[in-house]
Scaffold this active site. Structure first.
Site, PDB file in Angstrom:
ATOM      1  N   HIS A  30       0.825  -1.211   0.000  1.00 27.83           N
ATOM      2  CA  HIS A  30       0.000   0.000   0.000  1.00 27.83           C
ATOM      3  C   HIS A  30       0.855   1.255   0.000  1.00 27.83           C
ATOM      4  CE1 HIS A  30      -2.335   3.222   2.010  1.00 27.83           C
ATOM      5  NE2 HIS A  30      -3.340   2.730   1.317  1.00 27.83           N
ATOM      6  N   CYS A  43      -2.303  -3.455 -15.936  1.00 26.24           N
ATOM      7  CA  CYS A  43      -2.291  -2.277 -15.070  1.00 26.24           C
ATOM      8  C   CYS A  43      -1.654  -2.554 -13.709  1.00 26.24           C
ATOM      9  CB  CYS A  43      -3.697  -1.714 -14.896  1.00 26.24           C
ATOM     10  SG  CYS A  43      -4.891  -2.871 -14.197  1.00 26.24           S
ATOM     11  N   ARG A  55      -8.366   3.968  -9.522  1.00 26.84           N
ATOM     12  CA  ARG A  55      -8.764   3.104  -8.406  1.00 26.84           C
ATOM     13  C   ARG A  55      -9.681   3.895  -7.482  1.00 26.84           C
ATOM     14  NH1 ARG A  55      -2.396   2.211  -8.303  1.00 26.84           N
ATOM     15  NH2 ARG A  55      -2.727   4.423  -8.593  1.00 26.84           N
ATOM     16  N   GLY A 106      -4.546  -7.350 -13.818  1.00 25.30           N
ATOM     17  CA  GLY A 106      -4.089  -6.761 -12.557  1.00 25.30           C
ATOM     18  C   GLY A 106      -3.006  -7.662 -11.982  1.00 25.30           C
ATOM     19  N   THR A 107      -1.777  -7.447 -12.421  1.00 27.74           N
ATOM     20  CA  THR A 107      -0.723  -8.428 -12.152  1.00 27.74           C
ATOM     21  C   THR A 107      -0.161  -8.372 -10.740  1.00 27.74           C
ATOM     22  OG1 THR A 107       0.765  -6.891 -13.306  1.00 27.74           O
ATOM     23  CG2 THR A 107      -0.017  -8.819 -14.522  1.00 27.74           C
ATOM     24  N   ASN A 108      -0.532  -7.369  -9.944  1.00 26.53           N
ATOM     25  CA  ASN A 108      -0.146  -7.428  -8.528  1.00 26.53           C
ATOM     26  C   ASN A 108      -0.795  -8.649  -7.875  1.00 26.53           C
ATOM     27  OD1 ASN A 108       1.121  -5.013  -9.002  1.00 26.53           O
ATOM     28  ND2 ASN A 108      -0.405  -3.767  -7.965  1.00 26.53           N
ATOM     29  N   ASP A 109      -2.121  -8.739  -8.002  1.00 27.71           N
ATOM     30  CA  ASP A 109      -2.826  -9.873  -7.406  1.00 27.71           C
ATOM     31  C   ASP A 109      -2.659 -11.142  -8.217  1.00 27.71           C
ATOM     32  OD1 ASP A 109      -4.189  -9.374  -4.874  1.00 27.71           O
ATOM     33  OD2 ASP A 109      -5.173  -7.749  -5.938  1.00 27.71           O
ATOM     34  N   GLU A 145      -7.468 -10.742 -12.215  1.00 22.90           N
ATOM     35  CA  GLU A 145      -6.602 -10.781 -11.034  1.00 22.90           C
ATOM     36  C   GLU A 145      -6.467 -12.177 -10.459  1.00 22.90           C
ATOM     37  OE1 GLU A 145      -7.397  -7.038  -8.437  1.00 22.90           O
ATOM     38  OE2 GLU A 145      -9.254  -7.452  -9.554  1.00 22.90           O
ATOM     39  N   ARG A 186     -12.064   1.885 -12.337  1.00 24.05           N
ATOM     40  CA  ARG A 186     -12.317   0.606 -11.668  1.00 24.05           C
ATOM     41  C   ARG A 186     -13.251   0.824 -10.480  1.00 24.05           C
ATOM     42  NH1 ARG A 186      -7.352  -2.486  -8.945  1.00 24.05           N
ATOM     43  NH2 ARG A 186      -7.725  -0.979  -7.270  1.00 24.05           N
TER      44      ARG A 186
END
Length: 437
Positions: free
Chosen positions: A65, A400, A165, A334-337, A313, A214
């Site tokens: 975060h 993203c 976001r 959403g490649t973070n998740d 995701e 989003r």
């Protein structure tokens, strides 16, 4: 010079300032620049991040975060400094046997991950790093949540806004409003009012460039601290939250379409549904959004042109992209998740506790939260792209996640035929260089 502590380089730039240990202290500071030193951040800490010259956290990592908010705001950040110990009662921070106090000066280098005691002149390298290939023919958009972010992104050459976001619009003093709305449906009228103003300002800042918004995607525990979950990142978030509180997305969609009617020459609009793992979830959410659009058209006489799509995701969403494409006009990875769920890694823990040793032992050669993993996450993306295009050949595909600013990841996205990548405003110049726009 030996650093006081070293962490993960999480947002580029350098800064010096006095140590403060809470977000409230950062906001209240009236003297010179301050450095927020904290274990980890939550949405309530955003005002403190924005008020600070730099951020240093002992927890988290490149996709935490604190890192995401700092990058979006252009604030230097070092996260995951695991040797750092913070004692709020004593007002001290300790690392490698050395003790500093609140009010002492430190210098942060968000590009290297080094933090020094005192005011130190840290050299900066203005040259962008080498990148693979060129002429990739892939667009570069920005992850931007506020008019200020949008203006910075466009100033840096972004083709559009690939991710707004909306949960970031409920940070700081807006948190009580969302908490009230989730507990009392009557409060959603106020959500519509404030979000309409938010979106109106965002559209005006965007001008002619396209915007993807989003709908709210945030773990429940970040907005409702009393709602404990065993694993919040796998709990009630994204579209799941909307299923439990269906007025949430109805209110956001209504505000979004009303705001579009308020603006002359409003931008092309995409509406993204997050955290989908069931095609049925997207069908349900899309119907809700369409009803909101129809209601606004009936009230205003304006039929807002928009496209509905989804964020990929979860691995299941990637594997069922053909079924999602029946409803979705666009899909954004959403490649973070997606990285977190593909590996089974907790991105807030693994980056600081596991990956340093994995890299030292040669088990991995790059942080997958910074650079796309071609064999796993990339393979899922390839499967999803092929399946989606088999149903809808003209579907728009993008990325993203935080890897959107990494040159090697951009090259992989281009090979997969994605239309664009989206990254933090500060990383747009590097991304454009990599894409050879």
């Amino acid at each position: 010079m030996t650093p006081f502590v070293t962490g993960l380089p999480s947002s580029p730039g350098t800064a010096s300032g006095e140590i403060v240990l809470t977000s409230d202290q950062a906001v209240a500071a009236r003297g010179g620049p301050v450095i927020l030193v904290i274990g980890h951040t939550t949405p309530a800490d955003v005002p403190g991040i924005l008020a600070s010259a730099a951020v240093l956290t002992s927890g988290g990592g490149f996709s935490s975060h604190a890192a995401i908010i700092a990058r979006g705001a252009g604030v230097p950040a070092v996260c995951g400094a695991t040797d750092l110990r913070i004692d709020l009662t004593a007002g001290t921070v300790t690392a490698n046997g050395r003790v500093l106090r609140a009010g002492d000066q430190i210098s942060v280098d968000g590009g290297s991950g080094d933090v020094f005691a005192g005011v130190v002149e840290i050299g900066s390298d203005d040259e962008l790093p080498a990148h693979p290939g060129g002429g990739l023919g892939i667009g570069v958009r920005a992850n931007a949540d506020t008019p200020r972010d949008v203006r910075a992104a466009i100033g840096n050459g972004a083709d559009g806004i690939g991710l707004c976001r909306t949960e970031h619009q409920f940070l700081g003093d807006r948190l009580p409003l969302l908490r009230k709305a989730l507990a009392d449906a009557a409060a959603f009228d106020e959500v519509v009012r404030v979000q309409r103003a938010d979106f109106r300002d965002l559209f005006r800042a965007a001008g002619s460039v396209p915007v993807t918004v989003r709908l709210l995607d945030a773990p429940t525990h970040e907005f409702l601290p009393e709602a404990a979950e065993a694993n919040p990142m796998l709990g009630v978030r994204g579209v799941r939250q909307a299923v439990l509180h269906d007025r949430l997305y109805r209110a956001q969609a209504r505000a979004l379409f009303l705001a579009w009617t308020d603006v002359t020459d409003a931008p092309a609009l995409d509406v993204m549904v997050p955290m989908v793992s069931l095609p049925e979830e997207l069908v349900w959410a899309a119907a809700l959004v369409r009803r909101a659009a129809d209601d606004v058209a009936g009230e205003t006489g304006v039929a807002v042109p928009y496209r509905i799509g989804s964020m990929i995701e979860t691995p299941r969403a990637a594997l069922l992209a053909d079924r999602l494409a029946v409803t979705a006009r666009f899909l954004s990875f959403g490649t973070n998740d997606l990285t977190q769920l593909t590996y089974g890694f907790s991105r807030d823990d693994v980056e600081r506790q596991v990956l340093p040793d994995y890299r030292r032992l040669g088990l991995v050669h790059a942080n997958p939260f910074e650079r796309l993993d071609p064999g796993g996450v990339g393979a899922l993306m390839e499967i999803a792209a092929g399946k989606a295009r088999s149903v809808r050949p003209d579907i728009t595909l993008s990325l993203c996640g935080e890897q959107g600013g990494d040159p090697e990841s951009i090259a992989l996205c281009a090979r997969l035929g994605l239309d664009y990548v989206s990254c933090s405003p500060a990383r747009i110049p590097m991304a454009r260089l990599a894409a050879k726009r």
